[in-house]
Motif scaffolding. Structure first.
Motif, PDB file in Angstrom:
ATOM      1  N   TRP A   1       2.506   0.670  -3.866  1.00 59.98           N
ATOM      2  CA  TRP A   1       3.083   0.012  -2.690  1.00 59.98           C
ATOM      3  C   TRP A   1       4.573   0.285  -2.594  1.00 59.98           C
ATOM      4  CZ3 TRP A   1       2.196  -1.908   1.874  1.00 59.98           C
ATOM      5  CH2 TRP A   1       3.147  -2.732   2.474  1.00 59.98           C
TER       6      TRP A   1
ATOM      7  N   ARG B   1       5.102   3.773  -1.146  1.00 57.56           N
ATOM      8  CA  ARG B   1       4.302   4.046   0.044  1.00 57.56           C
ATOM      9  C   ARG B   1       5.038   4.982   1.011  1.00 57.56           C
ATOM     10  NH1 ARG B   1       6.671  -0.771   0.345  1.00 57.56           N
ATOM     11  NH2 ARG B   1       7.629  -1.500   2.285  1.00 57.56           N
TER      12      ARG B   1
ATOM     13  N   TRP C   1      -2.030   4.729   0.277  1.00 54.88           N
ATOM     14  CA  TRP C   1      -0.638   4.301   0.355  1.00 54.88           C
ATOM     15  C   TRP C   1       0.268   5.367   0.970  1.00 54.88           C
ATOM     16  CZ3 TRP C   1      -3.815   3.168  -3.795  1.00 54.88           C
ATOM     17  CH2 TRP C   1      -4.038   1.806  -4.038  1.00 54.88           C
TER      18      TRP C   1
END
Length: 252
Positions: free
Chosen positions: A85, A88, A112
């Motif tokens: 994350w 990303r 992602w």
């Protein structure tokens, strides 16, 4: 938080408990049986214990490529659920380790980022090529020479042939092994992935010996689910189970 910071915070919190003693050192051997264990340190010290909890962890076998080991856990990462994350929508590389799941690992990262490149490190035989095409994963088959970047980050993957691959981070699926020989010495039953087999309470196959953290798992749990939060949960369950056992013994 860095691992050392987590450890330091835990030791500081333990200092509030007057009946907890922290012993620094390397445990060489655990002998005896449930209720009468003897824990021996390298320096000759011994500690008696009614129960023993193994929390010795695992070690990762990293590729012998310059720039990988010194960036492990920073620019080089092993878990998309822990780190993807934060990375990303950036260009990411997946370094193949030959475990047979590299292509699927790269495909999963496209959840992602759409800019994923699988670096096979000299191997042209790739499993799940259809999955890679479907998910838009690029492939570089040249042998990897090194990773480059400043302050623990990764800025590019350098190959023996061809231009370097600019990227913001590298992911790889590292195999793991037990960090301590104690589970084997004690005769704990091991699973196929070298994890110590435990039940829901963290009990191993050896009475009085518990195991928590990434060195152990239940047979019903997926392999490789090595998260700090799950390790803490395992420790909590094992600790409360042991406390209840010792309390009931005190009533006899």
């Amino acid at each position: 938080m860095a691992p050392d910071a987590v450890r330091s915070a835990g030791i500081k919190q333990l200092a509030e408990y007057s009946d907890v003693e922290v012993c620094s050192g390397h445990v060489r051997e655990v002998g005896g049986r449930q209720g009468r264990f003897s824990v021996e340190f390298d320096d000759g010290r011994t500690v008696d214990a009614r129960r023993v909890v193994l929390a010795t962890g695992v070690k990762e076998d990293l590729p012998d490529i310059p720039g990988v080991a010194e960036r492990w856990g920073r620019g080089v990462m092993g878990c998309p659920y822990c780190h993807a994350w934060e990375m990303r929508d950036q260009s990411l590389a997946v370094l193949a380790t030959g475990g047979g799941a590299d292509a699927m690992f790269a495909a999963q990262l496209t959840q992602w980022s759409t800019k994923i490149t699988l670096c096979t490190n000299g191997t042209s035989d790739i499993d799940d090529e259809d999955v890679l095409r479907k998910r838009g994963v690029s492939v570089r088959t040249e042998r990897v020479c090194r990773l480059e970047g400043r302050d623990g980050a990764v800025e590019q993957v350098v190959f023996q042939d061809g231009p370097p691959l600019r990227c913001a981070g590298v992911f790889l699926h590292a195999t793991t092994r037990q960090a301590s020989a104690l589970p084997e010495q004690l005769g704990c039953v091991m699973l196929d992935d070298d994890s110590v087999r435990v039940d829901d309470a963290g009990k191993t196959s050896v009475p009085g010996i518990y195991a928590v953290g990434d060195l152990a798992r239940r047979e019903s749990s997926p392999s490789g689910m090595t998260f700090v939060v799950s390790a803490a949960a395992m420790g909590f369950v094992a600790a409360t189970t042991i406390n209840q056992e010792l309390f009931l013994e005190s009533l006899d």
